[in-house]
Design a protein around this motif. Structure first.
Motif, short mmCIF file in Angstrom:
data_model
loop_
_atom_site.label_atom_id
_atom_site.label_comp_id
_atom_site.label_asym_id
_atom_site.label_seq_id
_atom_site.Cartn_x
_atom_site.Cartn_y
_atom_site.Cartn_z
N PHE A 36 64.00 5.24 32.02
CA PHE A 36 63.47 6.32 32.84
C PHE A 36 62.19 5.92 33.56
CE2 PHE A 36 66.37 8.68 30.17
CZ PHE A 36 66.96 9.53 31.09
N LEU A 37 61.51 4.89 33.06
CA LEU A 37 60.31 4.40 33.73
C LEU A 37 60.63 3.81 35.11
CD1 LEU A 37 58.29 2.82 30.79
CD2 LEU A 37 57.71 4.85 32.14
N GLN A 38 61.89 3.47 35.34
CA GLN A 38 62.31 2.91 36.63
C GLN A 38 62.73 3.99 37.62
OE1 GLN A 38 61.60 -0.29 36.64
NE2 GLN A 38 61.17 -0.04 34.47
N ASN A 43 58.79 11.20 34.02
CA ASN A 43 58.29 11.98 32.88
C ASN A 43 59.41 12.38 31.93
OD1 ASN A 43 55.67 11.97 34.09
ND2 ASN A 43 56.40 13.55 35.46
N ILE A 44 59.08 12.36 30.64
CA ILE A 44 60.06 12.69 29.59
C ILE A 44 59.50 13.79 28.69
CG2 ILE A 44 61.17 11.83 27.47
CD1 ILE A 44 62.45 10.55 29.81
N VAL A 45 60.35 14.76 28.41
CA VAL A 45 60.14 15.69 27.30
C VAL A 45 61.18 15.30 26.26
CG1 VAL A 45 60.30 18.09 26.53
CG2 VAL A 45 59.19 17.56 28.71
N PHE A 46 60.72 14.83 25.12
CA PHE A 46 61.60 14.35 24.05
C PHE A 46 61.78 15.49 23.07
CE2 PHE A 46 62.39 11.47 20.30
CZ PHE A 46 63.58 10.94 20.77
N GLN A 66 55.69 6.25 23.99
CA GLN A 66 54.76 7.20 24.60
C GLN A 66 53.64 6.44 25.30
OE1 GLN A 66 53.07 10.83 22.51
NE2 GLN A 66 51.23 9.57 22.63
N HIS A 67 53.09 5.44 24.61
CA HIS A 67 52.02 4.62 25.19
C HIS A 67 52.50 3.91 26.46
CE1 HIS A 67 48.48 2.07 25.32
NE2 HIS A 67 49.29 1.04 25.47
N ASP A 68 53.72 3.37 26.44
CA ASP A 68 54.29 2.69 27.61
C ASP A 68 54.40 3.64 28.80
OD1 ASP A 68 54.54 0.42 26.01
OD2 ASP A 68 56.71 0.65 25.74
N PHE A 69 54.79 4.89 28.54
CA PHE A 69 54.91 5.87 29.61
C PHE A 69 53.54 6.17 30.21
CE2 PHE A 69 59.22 6.33 28.45
CZ PHE A 69 59.86 7.02 29.48
N TYR A 70 52.53 6.38 29.36
CA TYR A 70 51.21 6.69 29.89
C TYR A 70 50.61 5.50 30.62
CZ TYR A 70 51.28 11.34 28.06
OH TYR A 70 51.62 12.66 27.86
N GLU A 71 50.90 4.30 30.18
CA GLU A 71 50.45 3.09 30.90
C GLU A 71 51.07 3.02 32.29
OE1 GLU A 71 48.38 0.24 30.09
OE2 GLU A 71 47.57 1.76 28.73
N ALA A 72 52.28 3.57 32.44
CA ALA A 72 53.00 3.56 33.72
C ALA A 72 52.74 4.84 34.53
CB ALA A 72 54.49 3.39 33.47
N ASN A 73 51.67 5.57 34.18
CA ASN A 73 51.33 6.83 34.85
C ASN A 73 52.47 7.84 34.79
OD1 ASN A 73 48.65 6.42 35.58
ND2 ASN A 73 49.27 5.17 37.32
N ALA A 74 53.09 7.96 33.65
CA ALA A 74 54.16 8.93 33.41
C ALA A 74 53.85 9.67 32.11
CB ALA A 74 55.51 8.23 33.32
N ASP A 109 54.90 22.47 30.48
CA ASP A 109 53.57 22.81 31.01
C ASP A 109 52.63 21.61 30.93
OD1 ASP A 109 54.43 25.39 31.54
OD2 ASP A 109 53.47 26.27 29.76
N ILE A 110 52.68 20.88 29.82
CA ILE A 110 51.84 19.69 29.67
C ILE A 110 52.19 18.65 30.74
CG2 ILE A 110 51.35 17.70 28.18
CD1 ILE A 110 51.61 19.66 25.78
N VAL A 111 53.48 18.43 30.94
CA VAL A 111 53.92 17.47 31.96
C VAL A 111 53.39 17.90 33.33
CG1 VAL A 111 55.91 16.54 33.20
CG2 VAL A 111 55.95 16.67 30.71
N GLN A 112 53.52 19.18 33.66
CA GLN A 112 53.05 19.68 34.95
C GLN A 112 51.54 19.48 35.10
OE1 GLN A 112 55.02 20.66 37.32
NE2 GLN A 112 56.85 21.53 36.42
N MET A 113 50.80 19.78 34.05
CA MET A 113 49.34 19.62 34.10
C MET A 113 48.96 18.14 34.26
SD MET A 113 48.00 22.57 34.12
CE MET A 113 46.30 22.15 33.86
N GLU A 114 49.65 17.27 33.55
CA GLU A 114 49.35 15.84 33.67
C GLU A 114 49.71 15.31 35.05
OE1 GLU A 114 49.64 14.58 28.96
OE2 GLU A 114 51.35 14.14 30.26
N GLU A 115 50.76 15.85 35.66
CA GLU A 115 51.13 15.47 37.04
C GLU A 115 50.00 15.86 38.00
OE1 GLU A 115 54.00 14.24 39.08
OE2 GLU A 115 53.99 13.12 37.21
N ILE A 116 49.50 17.07 37.86
CA ILE A 116 48.40 17.55 38.71
C ILE A 116 47.17 16.67 38.50
CG2 ILE A 116 46.77 19.46 39.07
CD1 ILE A 116 49.19 21.35 38.39
#
Length: 127
Positions: A36-38, A43-46, A66-74, A109-116
């Motif tokens: 999904f990083l590609q 963004n993922i909700v697990f 989770q760390h890999d996603f945040y490193e990739a700005n996701a 909601d967390i995903v949306q806030m992090e996107e903003i």
């Protein structure tokens, strides 16, 4: 690892179908989540609502992913964690490291806030 995938506008909800996430499933967990990083929508909700048990290796891998996603700005947010799994994660000092929301709605909601937040940070960098 078998999962159900529900694609939303800003994220994908990935729901494991198996009730136990074990060490033998770590390769399957990577195969199910890391591609999904590609995607354009990374963004993922697990959603762990069907998961009744997790072993340490699988939990540590989820934390690494989770760390890999945040490193990739996701974003990567777990939700639906039952009391048994939550207690296990807490006992192994992993719960406070994971981004966990009680419900799928709150995870969204967390995903949306992090996107903003990322958009605002990108704007600051451009100025």
């Amino acid at each position: 690892m078998q999962v159900k995938i529900d694609t939303k506008e800003k994220f994908h909800v990935i729901t494991p179908i198996e009730p136990i996430l074990s060490a033998t499933m770590t390769d399957g967990i990577k195969v199910a989540l890391l591609p999904f990083l590609q995607n354009d929508v990374k963004n993922i909700v697990f959603d762990m609502s069907a998961v009744t048990a997790v072993d340490v290796d699988a939990a540590e891998l989820i934390l690494q992913i989770q760390h890999d996603f945040y490193e990739a700005n996701a974003s990567f947010v777990c939700c639906g964690v039952n009391e048994t799994v939550e207690a296990f994660l807490a006992d192994n000092e992993l719960l406070e490291l994971l981004n966990v929301a009680p419900t799928q709605s709150e995870a969204a909601d967390i995903v949306q806030m992090e996107e903003i937040e990322r958009e605002l940070m990108d704007d600051d960098v451009l100025e």
